[in-house]
Design an enzyme around this catalytic site. Structure first.
Site, PDB file in Angstrom:
ATOM      1  N   ASP A 114      -7.184  36.951 -17.320  1.00 50.04           N
ATOM      2  CA  ASP A 114      -7.209  37.155 -18.462  1.00 50.04           C
ATOM      3  C   ASP A 114      -7.526  37.431 -19.721  1.00 50.04           C
ATOM      4  OD1 ASP A 114      -5.915  38.666 -20.603  1.00 50.04           O
ATOM      5  OD2 ASP A 114      -3.676  38.430 -20.118  1.00 50.04           O
TER       6      ASP A 114
HETATM    7  C1  NOJ Z   1      -4.696  38.976 -22.868  1.00 51.95           C
HETATM    8  C2  NOJ Z   1      -4.067  40.593 -23.103  1.00 51.95           C
HETATM    9  O1  NOJ Z   1      -2.621  39.886 -21.975  1.00 51.95           O
HETATM   10  C3  NOJ Z   1      -4.641  41.519 -21.552  1.00 51.95           C
HETATM   11  O2  NOJ Z   1      -3.340  42.504 -21.730  1.00 51.95           O
HETATM   12  C4  NOJ Z   1      -5.917  42.020 -22.749  1.00 51.95           C
HETATM   13  O3  NOJ Z   1      -6.370  43.023 -21.586  1.00 51.95           O
HETATM   14  C5  NOJ Z   1      -7.125  40.917 -22.967  1.00 51.95           C
HETATM   15  N1  NOJ Z   1      -5.954  40.620 -24.160  1.00 51.95           N
HETATM   16  C6  NOJ Z   1      -8.064  41.679 -24.014  1.00 51.95           C
HETATM   17  O4  NOJ Z   1      -8.325  41.832 -25.388  1.00 51.95           O
END
Ligand code: NOJ
Length: 735
Positions: free
Chosen positions: A265
């Protein structure tokens, strides 16, 4: 490219190039005018890191991405195409209702079709991978990201996970087909259970609970062929998932057989330092690659340290090679070595994005996912009579939710437009009543909205109350602000803002025929709304076609189709409250005499305000008793369970018939009941039809005391009815 050639390519790459494939940066860093000062430099990235990064995220548009791809490939030593990723969560520009609403449709086949459209739009605009679906089971509506989940049932979440992945990747998972994109199932695992519902908090889940509740949707996603998986950024039972080898290598790759790409993430690798398990970025990189993270999203840990970690012998080069092989394989599966644009072009984009077919499907999806929680004879509206539409959501275009990052608000149909464009507006009047928020500041991705108190506050209210007095029926469009749900948007009090409640009370005082339409990213505490409303309709955040779809339902052109997929709590004190909780030795019987030493609260009810599976329609359905094809079932056998459903109402409607199972006795304590089947039956007034379900051995399987997944002999009850409270059941024994 042939596998042999891909192997040859990998062999010919320098270590630096290989590490580059494992680095993901935002697309903005690769734009023509990007200068490696500002954000990129702040992030610690150099021009070389960006030149070699194997993937980008967060931007879209065929022309824009083509330019980036051309420039990038030309500069890359092996001319390897760049992977373009982004969060396409419930649509690209045609936004469907939020996933929580899609879950409430109880119709995976419609969701699959919708996500096929989302994929076609995103692919035409140059994207290759979406960070979706989010298959985290949820129980705590204080958590803002419940909007991205399908709800509290492992079985329903699993069906929705499959639907999403088939929609994105096609039934045969051939990613090279233009118009398809690769899915990324997220977040592995337990992100949906942050302690106290507070975003980014750790989660504490026993292995048993993970297997019983949190893993089934993930397993379904892997079996459906998700190309990627994103390890969660929170810690699970004391270990951050980003650095949890047992979760990533043993469980995900070993037990579950996942062979695709894992992507951390956002900045999760770097956050291992803040979580206190890595001393510095170098150790963070080492922990993450050893645990199994292939791509480092937006932390500089891999870019800055991986090469050196390999050269110093602290990390085996084999781990880098394996990760890069998976990344190159994904690029190859997408056909990028033959067509680095994956069929995207400005023409394809013009043809596909927001086309009529997509908008029409989105509109149908609104009606099929919005939940009618209460209706005391006020809906559908009579177009011949005067209706006052009041509230901050009457004219709002902000109804797609915080993840609709590519939408253009101008494309959104408001409630007023939905009503007037349907030609129903002749007897309708429209009033704002109040703002969505007062004296509050909300933050989003790079946006900040500040709400004061409007000078004409009293006048807005007075005007609305006067209109309500004149009208036959009032439709009040109320709710949370869209930035009050989504990522980083946990709330402690999950209610409609106080000044909107004041509007509701004042309107209800002059006209009891109030239909409250609730816009929200979560199941709110609607106790007070219930008290003042004759009808309650919850579209959640209904997307681009929200206004049109809601108007269809309000005026009876379509019957509401949504069913509660995440319980609406009676109050926050009950949270978590869900239908599939374990049996207790001291169950509480609300219909029985006053009891003390039982599992209950002294001051509030046990049961939620609106339970799982519940939702009214414009029909009225009766169920025959459950018929079972036998009262015994042996290993490998199947029973048939059926009911006859009759529409005794005056309007055609679709009943979402639900099958629940209860394992009466097992070696471990079982949920009181679990959803295991559903069927949508569209019935005309007076029409009857049979709903037939197969009860299979697979459906009886549980995790036993020894950690085995099997069906245990004993008694079971099958319930078939309109929601999780149904007592329409029949028993059988499994031998
Ligand atoms: C943080 C989020 O938790 C995740 O689900 C997402 O895909 C990423 N950011 C990218 O934007």
């Amino acid at each position: 490219m042939r596998e042999q050639d891909l192997r040859e390519l990998l062999r010919s790459m320098s270590l630096e190039e290989k590490v580059g494939q494992m680095v993901q940066v935002t697309g903005a860093f690769l734009e023509e005018d990007a200068v490696i000062t500002g954000p990129a430099a702040d992030a610690g990235l150099t021009a070389d890191d960006c030149r070699l990064a194997g993937s980008i995220l967060g931007i879209a548009g065929a022309k824009r991405l083509r330019e980036i791809q051309d420039r990038y490939m030309e500069a890359h030593p092996h001319h390897i195409p760049l992977l373009m990723m982004a969060d396409v969560i419930h649509g690209y520009k045609t936004e469907f209702p939020i996933p929580l609403a899609l879950g409430a449709s109880f119709r995976p086949e419609a969701v699959e079709r919708a996500m096929g459209m989302a994929a076609a739009e995103a692919a035409s605009a140059g994207l290759h991978v979406t960070f979706s679906p989010m298959t985290d089971l949820v129980r705590d509506p204080r958590w803002g990201r419940v909007l991205e989940s399908f709800g509290e049932s492992p079985w329903l979440d699993a069906r929705m996970a499959e639907a999403y992945i088939r929609g994105y990747q096609g039934e045969d998972n051939d990613l090279a087909v233009p118009g398809r994109i690769a899915a990324c199932d997220k977040h592995f695992v337990g992100y949906g259970a942050p302690v106290a519902g507070r975003e980014y908090n750790h989660s504490e889940l026993s292995e048993h609970t993970i297997r019983e509740y949190y893993l089934p949707p993930k397993i379904a996603a892997i079996q459906a062929g998700t190309a990627c998986v994103m390890p969660a950024f929170q810690s699970l039972n004391g270990i951050p998932c980003t650095a949890y080898g047992k979760i990533q290598r043993d469980l995900l790759r070993g037990d579950l057989g996942f062979e695709g790409v894992t992507i951390s993430d956002w900045s999760a690798v770097g956050e291992l330092v803040a979580q206190g398990v890595a001393e510095d970025a170098r150790e963070a990189a080492k922990l993450a690659i050893q645990a199994g993270v292939d791509i480092d999203m937006m932390s500089v840990c891999y870019a800055r340290n991986l090469k050196d970690l390999v050269e110093s012998g602290e990390v085996e080069e084999r781990l880098v090679d394996e990760a890069v092989w998976r990344i190159l394989t994904l690029k190859n599966r997408l056909g990028l070595f033959e067509d680095p644009y994956h069929g995207s072009s400005p023409e394809a984009e013009r043809r596909t994005v927001l086309c009529r077919e997509h908008r029409e499907a989105a509109r149908e999806m609104v009606a099929d996912s919005l939940i009618l929680l209460k209706n005391e004879g006020v809906l559908p509206l009579n177009p011949e009579k005067k209706t006052a539409f009041i509230g901050p959501y009457v004219d709002s275009r902000d109804t797609c939710g915080s993840w609709a990052i590519f939408q253009d608000r101008a494309d959104t149909v408001t409630l007023r437009e939905g009503v007037t464009e349907c030609g129903l507006g002749e007897n309708a009047e429209f009033f704002q009543g109040c703002q969505v928020l007062e004296n509050t500041r909300v933050l989003g991705f790079g946006v900040e909205e500040v709400f004061g108190e409007p000078e004409n506050r009293e006048e807005l209210l007075r005007e609305a109350v006067e209109a309500a007095r004149r009208a036959d029926t009032v439709v009040l469009a109320l709710g949370e602000h869209t930035l009050q749900s989504g990522e980083a948007s946990s709330r402690g009090e999950i209610v409609i803002p106080a000044h909107q409640m004041e509007l509701l009370r004042r309107v209800a005082a002059v006209n009891p025929r109030v239909v409250t339409v609730v816009y929200a990213g979560r199941p709110l505490d609607l106790r007070e709304v219930e008290r003042y409303s004759a009808a309650i309709l919850v579209p959640f955040l209904p997307g681009t076609m929200g206004g049109a779809g809601i108007a269809d339902v309000l005026y009876g052109r379509r019957s509401p189709g949504g069913r509660v997929s995440m319980s609406f709590p009676w109050g926050t004190g009950q949270i978590p409250v869900y239908h599939n909780d374990y049996s207790t030795g001291r169950p509480y019987d609300p219909a029985g005499a006053e009891q003390k030493f039982v599992s209950r609260y002294l001051d509030i009810p046990n049961e939620p305000l609106y339970p799982f599976g519940f939702g009214l329609t414009y029909g009225s359905f009766t169920y025959s008793p459950v018929r079972l094809s036998g009262d015994e079932m042996g290993a490998g056998e199947t029973l048939t369970a059926s009911v006859t459903v009759t529409n005794t109402g005056a309007m055609e409607a679709t009943e979402k018939v639900q099958l629940y199972l209860r394992d009466e006795k097992a070696t471990t304590v079982r949920p009181r009941r679990e959803l295991k089947g559903m069927k949508a039956l569209r019935l005309k007034p007076g029409e009857s039809r049979e709903a037939v379900f197969a009860v299979t051995e697979e459906m009886l399987k549980i995790w036993d005391r020894e950690g085995r997944f099997l069906a245990e002999p004993g008694a079971f009850t099958v319930y078939i009815g309109p929601d999780s409270r149904t007592e329409n059941g029949a028993g059988f024994r499994y031998r």
